[in-house]
Design a protein around this motif. Structure first.
Motif, PDB file in Angstrom:
ATOM      1  N   ALA A 170       0.833  -1.205   0.000  1.00  0.00           N
ATOM      2  CA  ALA A 170       0.000   0.000   0.000  1.00  0.00           C
ATOM      3  C   ALA A 170       0.872   1.261   0.000  1.00  0.00           C
ATOM      4  O   ALA A 170       0.557   2.250  -0.681  1.00  0.00           O
ATOM      5  CB  ALA A 170      -0.922  -0.004   1.212  1.00  0.00           C
ATOM      6  N   GLU A 171       1.979   1.229   0.755  1.00  0.00           N
ATOM      7  CA  GLU A 171       2.878   2.384   0.807  1.00  0.00           C
ATOM      8  C   GLU A 171       3.558   2.607  -0.545  1.00  0.00           C
ATOM      9  O   GLU A 171       3.665   3.740  -1.026  1.00  0.00           O
ATOM     10  CB  GLU A 171       3.931   2.174   1.891  1.00  0.00           C
ATOM     11  CG  GLU A 171       3.355   2.072   3.301  1.00  0.00           C
ATOM     12  CD  GLU A 171       4.393   1.602   4.299  1.00  0.00           C
ATOM     13  OE1 GLU A 171       5.507   1.199   3.868  1.00  0.00           O
ATOM     14  OE2 GLU A 171       4.100   1.618   5.504  1.00  0.00           O
ATOM     15  N   VAL A 172       4.037   1.511  -1.140  1.00  0.00           N
ATOM     16  CA  VAL A 172       4.694   1.612  -2.442  1.00  0.00           C
ATOM     17  C   VAL A 172       3.704   2.104  -3.495  1.00  0.00           C
ATOM     18  O   VAL A 172       4.038   2.935  -4.343  1.00  0.00           O
ATOM     19  CB  VAL A 172       5.299   0.258  -2.851  1.00  0.00           C
ATOM     20  CG1 VAL A 172       5.801   0.299  -4.292  1.00  0.00           C
ATOM     21  CG2 VAL A 172       6.438  -0.113  -1.913  1.00  0.00           C
ATOM     22  N   ASP A 173       2.479   1.594  -3.433  1.00  0.00           N
ATOM     23  CA  ASP A 173       1.440   2.013  -4.365  1.00  0.00           C
ATOM     24  C   ASP A 173       1.206   3.520  -4.258  1.00  0.00           C
ATOM     25  O   ASP A 173       1.055   4.221  -5.269  1.00  0.00           O
ATOM     26  CB  ASP A 173       0.152   1.245  -4.059  1.00  0.00           C
ATOM     27  CG  ASP A 173      -0.869   1.362  -5.176  1.00  0.00           C
ATOM     28  OD1 ASP A 173      -0.474   1.635  -6.330  1.00  0.00           O
ATOM     29  OD2 ASP A 173      -2.071   1.187  -4.903  1.00  0.00           O
ATOM     30  N   GLN A 174       1.220   4.032  -3.047  1.00  0.00           N
ATOM     31  CA  GLN A 174       1.008   5.460  -2.833  1.00  0.00           C
ATOM     32  C   GLN A 174       2.188   6.276  -3.373  1.00  0.00           C
ATOM     33  O   GLN A 174       1.998   7.307  -4.039  1.00  0.00           O
ATOM     34  CB  GLN A 174       0.822   5.744  -1.341  1.00  0.00           C
ATOM     35  CG  GLN A 174       0.513   7.194  -1.024  1.00  0.00           C
ATOM     36  CD  GLN A 174       0.219   7.417   0.455  1.00  0.00           C
ATOM     37  OE1 GLN A 174       0.471   6.545   1.286  1.00  0.00           O
ATOM     38  NE2 GLN A 174      -0.318   8.566   0.797  1.00  0.00           N
ATOM     39  N   VAL A 175       3.405   5.815  -3.102  1.00  0.00           N
ATOM     40  CA  VAL A 175       4.599   6.515  -3.572  1.00  0.00           C
ATOM     41  C   VAL A 175       4.645   6.542  -5.101  1.00  0.00           C
ATOM     42  O   VAL A 175       4.885   7.589  -5.712  1.00  0.00           O
ATOM     43  CB  VAL A 175       5.875   5.848  -3.017  1.00  0.00           C
ATOM     44  CG1 VAL A 175       7.119   6.393  -3.719  1.00  0.00           C
ATOM     45  CG2 VAL A 175       5.980   6.073  -1.519  1.00  0.00           C
ATOM     46  N   LEU A 176       4.413   5.367  -5.716  1.00  0.00           N
ATOM     47  CA  LEU A 176       4.468   5.294  -7.176  1.00  0.00           C
ATOM     48  C   LEU A 176       3.311   6.051  -7.812  1.00  0.00           C
ATOM     49  O   LEU A 176       3.449   6.622  -8.901  1.00  0.00           O
ATOM     50  CB  LEU A 176       4.467   3.832  -7.632  1.00  0.00           C
ATOM     51  CG  LEU A 176       5.678   2.996  -7.198  1.00  0.00           C
ATOM     52  CD1 LEU A 176       5.651   1.628  -7.869  1.00  0.00           C
ATOM     53  CD2 LEU A 176       6.981   3.706  -7.511  1.00  0.00           C
ATOM     54  N   GLY A 177       2.162   6.047  -7.141  1.00  0.00           N
ATOM     55  CA  GLY A 177       1.025   6.811  -7.655  1.00  0.00           C
ATOM     56  C   GLY A 177       1.320   8.301  -7.675  1.00  0.00           C
ATOM     57  O   GLY A 177       0.997   9.005  -8.644  1.00  0.00           O
ATOM     58  N   GLY A 178       1.960   8.793  -6.598  1.00  0.00           N
ATOM     59  CA  GLY A 178       2.341  10.205  -6.555  1.00  0.00           C
ATOM     60  C   GLY A 178       3.367  10.547  -7.616  1.00  0.00           C
ATOM     61  O   GLY A 178       3.305  11.620  -8.236  1.00  0.00           O
TER      62      GLY A 178
END
Length: 503
Positions: A170-178
């Protein structure tokens, strides 16, 4: 037995296991460089046996007992001490390893050893159907591994943790999404410019032997030590560490495309310089190992892009390149060449992608493998899903499996959870480079004079020598004073690319 003796015996046991691991790495290097075709089956047996032996040693109950006893010892009172770093990281690895059955470890080793050769053949023949059953088996085994390790939120977490300790999907998804949200407008802005540089000169004739000589010269100049390493060719570029003074980097060359071999070599040399920058006296122990694959990737991307695609770098190297390739570059200016190597254009092949669109390739793979491991995407639907994401994210559809779903070696090797570290590495790289500039001053001048030792020394001291003393986020905060963010990367891209596009 006192704690000091117990600790020394622990280190001896772990170093002996490292000997087996380095042997397995050497066999893998040999498999990807020159293994006779009929030797595949026996090599598979060798790799499977070694994987079983390494797992047996890594899950030895005596190892667990020693780690348990040392965890409360005064030896580890200082969390930044070598002893604390060794015990903390080994205990984390032991707790993870002991959950995975030995038979499963062997099955995975067998499947991935055989899978590599099946993938090579399938890619060469553009035949995804011949690879699909193998991939399905590797995914099923990887799912079993994740389930054995355990997870809180999603199955992919268990595999991601192997490459980026402590990271959550979930954290990686948020970072890559940003990162994607910041990249897309920048790419669109470049597309809309009236100035559109051309990369055609990079697709002229570049004799392979001249490429090899130039790539070696440049990689040695930036700091890769060939007395402790070597450069070879393979189907898919990679770097492997065989011992404290034996680092192998591998690349591939394309006679009609300059960037593939040259920047691929700089990339792998960056990995190799990290391995060579680790403390050799601590080889085999967490104090002598890389922090995480995200940090490892930061080193390769830093040297490939922030150094290798800079104007200052080519002020020094472009006259050399013109001498090496007079027919292709003799009539081209430095400014035009610099623009060519920094053209932003959607492309099919990840390892040949430009700096800006590269991360979109990674995000696609991250989303696909997350869904494969979580069971929401079937292998039978993978090729179509791949093409659909390429069309929506990059506006192109792969014309073949070889240039699409079969282009990367990672899934045949069971490396699920690896891909996100490439983009995390890009983010770390820009933050590290900004910190280096702040401490060392403008590095463009020494680069233009062919001097790269100041940056290499800074990285050795600030990043490499710490080994696994800190987690990736801790190391980034210690070195840069900031948490991981896409801001530095976007700033770097804008500062370089907007002038290239006349903006």
């Amino acid at each position: 037995m006192d704690d000091k003796t117990r600790y020394e015996e622990l280190c001896t046991q772990v170093r002996e296991t490292a000997l087996l691991q380095s042997t397995a790495a050497l066999l893998e290097w040999d498999q990807q460089t020159g293994l006779p075709a009929k030797a595949d089956e026996y090599r598979c047996q060798q790799m499977t046996f070694l994987a079983g032996e390494i797992h047996r040693r890594n899950t030895d109950p005596k190892l667990g007992e020693a780690l348990e006893q040392l965890s409360d010892s005064e030896l580890v009172a200082d969390p930044e001490s070598d002893a604390a770093t060794v015990v903390r990281n080994l205990k984390r690895e032991f707790d993870r390893n002991v959950r995975v059955p030995a038979d499963l470890v062997k099955e995975l080793a067998k499947a991935t050893s055989a899978g590599h050769n099946i993938w090579v053949k399938a890619r060469k023949e553009d035949d995804f159907a011949s690879f699909a059953p193998t991939l399905q088996n590797i995914i099923a085994l990887s799912q079993q591994k994740a389930d054995a390790i355990g997870f809180e939120d999603c199955r992919y977490d268990a595999l991601l943790d192997e490459y980026e300790p402590g990271a959550k999907t979930a954290e990686v998804d948020q970072v890559l999404g940003g990162l994607r949200d910041a990249l897309v407008p920048l790419i669109d802005q470049l597309k809309g410019s009236e100035t559109q540089p051309s990369g055609k000169m990079l697709h002229r004739s570049y004799p392979i032997n001249a490429q090899k000589e130039f790539a070696r010269e440049a990689s040695e100049k930036i700091g890769f030590d060939y007395s402790r390493g070597r450069l070879d060719e393979t189907h898919h570029p990679f770097c492997t560490e065989i011992g404290p003074h034996d680092c192998r980097i591998l690349t591939r060359y394309d006679e009609s495309f300059f960037s593939a071999g040259f920047f691929g070599t700089l990339h792998e040399a960056g990995h190799g310089m990290y391995e060579q920058g680790l403390r050799s006296d601590q080889h085999g122990l967490p104090t002598g190992r890389y922090c995480s694959l995200g940090i490892h990737e930061s080193q390769s991307r830093l040297w490939e892009n922030l150094v290798g695609r800079s104007y200052a770098f080519w002020k020094h190297f472009y006259p050399v390149a013109q001498q090496r390739f007079p027919q292709s570059l003799g009539d081209q200016s430095l400014d035009d060449f610099f623009a060519a190597i920094n053209v932003v254009e959607p492309s099919l092949i990840r390892v040949e992608a430009d700096e800006a669109t590269y991360n979109l390739h990674i995000i696609i793979r991250f989303e696909l493998e997350r869904d494969l491991i979580d069971g929401t995407l079937a292998v039978d639907d993978l090729a179509d899903a791949w093409n659909a994401k390429y069309e929506s994210s990059l506006g192109i559809i792969p014309p073949s499996f070889a240039d699409g779903v079969l282009q990367d070696v990672h899934w045949s090797a069971g490396l699920f959870g690896y891909f996100p570290t490439y983009s995390l590495g890009n983010l770390y790289a820009s933050q590290f480079f900004a910190a280096a500039q702040a401490e060392c001053g403008d590095l463009a001048k020494p680069f233009a004079n062919g001097e790269f030792s100041e940056l290499k020394k800074w990285l050795n001291e600030r990043v490499h020598h710490h080994g696994q003393s800190y987690s990736s986020p801790e190391l980034a905060k210690k070195v840069t004073g900031q948490a991981l963010s896409h801001d530095a990367l976007i700033t770097d891209l804008r500062n370089k690319l907007l002038p290239v596009y006349g903006l």
